[in-house]
Design an enzyme around this catalytic site. Structure first.
Site, PDB file in Angstrom:
ATOM      1  N   GLY A  49     -36.867 -12.090  44.011  1.00 11.71           N
ATOM      2  CA  GLY A  49     -35.973 -11.668  45.090  1.00 11.71           C
ATOM      3  C   GLY A  49     -35.202 -12.852  45.641  1.00 11.71           C
TER       4      GLY A  49
ATOM      5  N   PHE B 169     -32.787 -18.604  52.435  1.00  8.97           N
ATOM      6  CA  PHE B 169     -32.784 -20.032  52.123  1.00  8.97           C
ATOM      7  C   PHE B 169     -32.828 -20.332  50.630  1.00  8.97           C
ATOM      8  CE2 PHE B 169     -34.423 -19.798  56.439  1.00  8.97           C
ATOM      9  CZ  PHE B 169     -33.640 -20.757  57.056  1.00  8.97           C
TER      10      PHE B 169
ATOM     11  N   MET C 278     -48.127 -10.505  46.424  1.00  8.13           N
ATOM     12  CA  MET C 278     -48.323  -9.101  46.781  1.00  8.13           C
ATOM     13  C   MET C 278     -47.641  -8.257  45.708  1.00  8.13           C
ATOM     14  SD  MET C 278     -50.070  -9.301  49.615  1.00  8.13           S
ATOM     15  CE  MET C 278     -49.888  -7.811  50.561  1.00  8.13           C
TER      16      MET C 278
ATOM     17  N   ASP D  60     -39.551  -8.655  64.584  1.00  8.10           N
ATOM     18  CA  ASP D  60     -38.812  -8.058  63.464  1.00  8.10           C
ATOM     19  C   ASP D  60     -39.766  -7.221  62.614  1.00  8.10           C
ATOM     20  OD1 ASP D  60     -36.645  -7.466  61.922  1.00  8.10           O
ATOM     21  OD2 ASP D  60     -36.528  -9.397  60.912  1.00  8.10           O
TER      22      ASP D  60
ATOM     23  N   ARG E 131     -39.630  -3.235  55.810  1.00  2.85           N
ATOM     24  CA  ARG E 131     -39.135  -4.225  54.838  1.00  2.85           C
ATOM     25  C   ARG E 131     -39.843  -5.566  54.991  1.00  2.85           C
ATOM     26  NH1 ARG E 131     -35.635  -3.289  58.632  1.00  2.85           N
ATOM     27  NH2 ARG E 131     -35.223  -4.928  60.139  1.00  2.85           N
TER      28      ARG E 131
HETATM   29  O1  ACK Z   1     -39.532  -5.709  47.586  1.00  2.00           O
HETATM   30  P1  ACK Z   1     -39.693  -6.990  46.905  1.00  2.00           P
HETATM   31  O2  ACK Z   1     -40.035  -7.047  45.471  1.00  2.00           O
HETATM   32  O3  ACK Z   1     -40.760  -7.873  47.720  1.00  2.00           O
HETATM   33  O4  ACK Z   1     -38.433  -7.944  47.208  1.00  2.00           O
HETATM   34  C1  ACK Z   1     -38.668  -8.849  48.245  1.00  2.00           C
HETATM   35  C2  ACK Z   1     -38.182 -10.239  47.859  1.00  2.00           C
HETATM   36  O5  ACK Z   1     -39.302 -11.039  47.551  1.00  2.00           O
HETATM   37  C3  ACK Z   1     -37.375 -10.927  48.946  1.00  2.00           C
HETATM   38  O6  ACK Z   1     -38.158 -11.072  50.097  1.00  2.00           O
HETATM   39  C4  ACK Z   1     -40.465 -10.223  47.541  1.00  2.00           C
HETATM   40  N1  ACK Z   1     -41.574 -10.976  48.114  1.00  2.00           N
HETATM   41  C5  ACK Z   1     -41.551 -11.749  49.216  1.00  2.00           C
HETATM   42  N2  ACK Z   1     -42.773 -12.247  49.434  1.00  2.00           N
HETATM   43  C6  ACK Z   1     -43.576 -11.801  48.443  1.00  2.00           C
HETATM   44  C7  ACK Z   1     -44.954 -11.960  48.130  1.00  2.00           C
HETATM   45  N3  ACK Z   1     -45.759 -12.714  48.894  1.00  2.00           N
HETATM   46  N4  ACK Z   1     -45.436 -11.361  47.038  1.00  2.00           N
HETATM   47  C8  ACK Z   1     -44.629 -10.593  46.274  1.00  2.00           C
HETATM   48  N5  ACK Z   1     -43.318 -10.403  46.524  1.00  2.00           N
HETATM   49  C9  ACK Z   1     -42.808 -10.991  47.595  1.00  2.00           C
HETATM   50  C10 ACK Z   1     -40.170  -8.988  48.351  1.00  2.00           C
END
Ligand code: ACK
Length: 563
Positions: A210, A214, A284, A328, A332
């Site tokens: 994603g 930044f 995650m 926030d 999302r």
């Molecule tokens: O919905 P997503 O796949 O889950 O798209 C967003 C993207 O990065 C921009 O924020 C993913 N993301 C952010 N932090 C994590 C995390 N810790 N583990 C897996 N995906 C993440 C988020």
């Protein structure tokens, strides 16, 4: 065929056993030094100890809490000749152990006139008395100077932080430990206090998942000192950044690093000594909650949804106990792992809102995610745990409607129009809809439920899943569905037009005017394309509109409403 289900349950790590042995080392009229033994069964690495003490006379109505990393502490600023009660508990990644001892450990400070130290230190007493005046004067002078210095540069001593000052004495109930990294004169000091510096060679980036404000967000692996590899998410800071951008980027790590809870995204560490600068967190697998729910529309049981909501509420309870206001909270900004555990993420202060594509400028100039934000926070930036509770109500609505956008395509202006409340999502249990309405109390923000209460309500639902069967659209709705709480009258709703007027969903009303469908069932069977032919634009998923109309049918006294 034999029918069976394999269920894998992972229990949480056990909390540490109580601290049982406490020793008094030194006593004076205003202070006491104590030490204690580590709990017999720490059940993990002890992160710190919480020391709670209060005057015996005051019976715990006001108390002081200190935190110490080691097994000793000095309590200062005490009243002379006074009895105090004290309890200590250890904290590991699993949380706090039980407070002990029970009954509490008692100690007394020395009388006003005396300056006593434990017997084995009597020589020190003599020396101290002989040079009394000069030393006391010097100590007081130093104390005042150090006190001033400490107040200016807050929290510079990680091993032992006094959490609240008030003439050196805590007069607030509860625990509050969050330290705002922006109060550090040198923000890089904050990040190294709360986040572990990782060696870039221990991190392998696999792919980009994603994009953040930044830089990219990637998935990858982190090699731990034990040589074990874990999956991680890596946020990177793209090149060409300014000092402020670097500071703001790392502020998130300084905040996240202070939290330790199963429903808060865990920080593994940061890379600041080589480029690119990175923030490494647990991975995650299912990504953000909003897109995850949209991908799995209507695929979860009520209990699964409530389980997710319970996790979010529990994480928020932890944050509010720490004195941290998220500002926030939205689906999302919740991440979901492979076990459907939801964790609160996206920390920061101004940055969070700058970063959020949902944030819009208000008339007062601030940038705020309007649809998720409490009225008082929009109007005069009053962000509190109660405004987080309002946002939680919106998250609750998002979860129960499988990632529907709050207020659909209405403009921000219409969305916050006074008196408007979102209707219950399809098949939403009545208790959950009532909980949403409680979170959206406008005038009395203190009457919104506390996160502790939300957790307990959801726990009760999980224990009694039958209660989820009573849905908000099949029973009589709460009287305040269509109105602001300050209005006492619910308008009579004879027609769909009245209903839509009541809901102030003008776009819907216009869409349906002039179209004649004899019943909700006919409408349900009509394709979106056919509806378009007669000039009807569906502003939300059709089945949800139909479900809302059916709810209206069951609500009116005279049977089904002609549509
Ligand atoms: O919905 P997503 O796949 O889950 O798209 C967003 C993207 O990065 C921009 O924020 C993913 N993301 C952010 N932090 C994590 C995390 N810790 N583990 C897996 N995906 C993440 C988020």
């Amino acid at each position: 065929m034999r029918q069976y289900a394999a269920v894998t349950i992972t229990t949480n790590q056990a909390a540490p056993s109580p601290v049982t042995v406490i020793r008094k080392e030194k006593t004076s009229r205003n202070s006491v030094s104590l030490s204690w033994q580590e709990p017999e069964r720490p059940n993990g690495i002890i992160l710190d100890y919480e020391i709670k003490y209060y005057e015996k006379e005051e019976q715990e109505t006001s108390y002081t809490i200190l935190r110490a990393r080691g097994c000793n502490v000095s309590l200062n600023g005490l009243k002379p000749n006074t009895a105090y009660l004290l309890q200590i508990r250890a904290r590991t990644a699993a949380g706090y152990g039980a407070s002990s001892p029970s009954p509490s450990f008692q100690f007394e400070t020395s009388p006003d006139s005396a300056f006593s130290i434990s017997s084995e230190s009597s020589q020190v007493v003599l020396i101290a008395i002989s040079s009394a005046v000069a030393i006391i004067l010097l100590t007081v002078l130093l104390y005042v100077l150090i006190g001033r210095f400490c107040c200016r540069s807050k929290s510079k001593h990680p091993d032992e932080k006094r959490l609240h000052f008030g003439n050196g004495h805590l007069r607030l109930p509860g625990i509050r430990t969050y330290v705002d990294p922006h109060t550090y004169e040198d923000p890089s000091q904050a990040v190294h206090e709360f986040a572990k510096e990782l060696d870039a060679s221990c991190i392998a980036i696999d792919k980009v998942v994603g994009a953040g404000e930044f830089g990219e967000v990637c998935s990858g692996r982190l090699k731990l000192p034990s040589k074990k590899e874990i999956c991680v998410a890596i946020k990177t800071l793209k090149g060409g950044y300014t000092d402020k951008q670097r500071r703001d980027f790392l502020a998130e790590a300084s905040i996240m690093g202070q939290f330790d809870h199963p429903n808060i995204i865990r920080l593994e560490g940061v890379v600041t000594r080589s480029k690119p600068v990175m923030i490494v967190t647990e991975y995650m697998e299912n990504g953000s909650l909003d897109s995850f729910l949209r991908k799995h529309d209507a695929q979860f049981t009520g209990i699964q949804l409530v389980g997710m909501l319970r996790g979010i509420a529990s994480g928020m309870k932890y944050l509010s106990d720490m004195g941290y206001v998220h500002r926030d909270l939205a689906a999302r900004n919740i991440l979901v792992n492979s076990n459907l555990v939801c964790k609160v993420s996206d920390f920061g202060l101004s940055r969070v809102l700058e970063d959020d594509p949902e944030a819009a400028y208000t008339t007062r100039g601030g940038k705020i995610p309007i649809r998720w934000t409490a009225p008082e926070a929009i109007a005069y930036r009053k962000f509190t745990s109660s405004s987080d509770a309002w946002s939680y109500g919106i998250v609750l609505w998002e979860v129960m409607s499988y990632g529907e956008r709050p207020y659909w395509e209405m403009s921000n202006q219409d969305a916050v129009d006074e008196g408007y409340r979102l209707p219950p999502p399809m098949d939403c249990p009545a208790t959950l809809y009532q909980l949403m309405l409680d979170c959206w109390q406008k005038e009395e923000r203190n009457n919104r439920p506390k996160f502790e209460q939300i957790v307990s309500i959801l726990d009760k639902l999980i224990r009694n899943p039958g209660s989820l069967k009573i849905t908000a659209n099949t029973t009589s709705r709460p009287a305040n569905l269509l109105l602001d709480r300050s209005s006492s009258e619910v308008p009579a709703m004879g027609t769909v037009g009245d209903w839509m007027d009541g809901m102030r969903t003008l776009p819907c009303k216009e869409a349906f005017s002039g179209v004649s469908y004899s019943s909700c069932d006919t409408l349900a069977k009509t394709s979106t394309e056919d509806l378009k032919k007669v000039g009807v634009t569906i502003v939300g998923p059709q089945k949800k509109i139909v479900s809302s109309l059916k709810a209206l049918d069951s609500h009116t006294k005279n049977g089904p409403v002609p549509v």
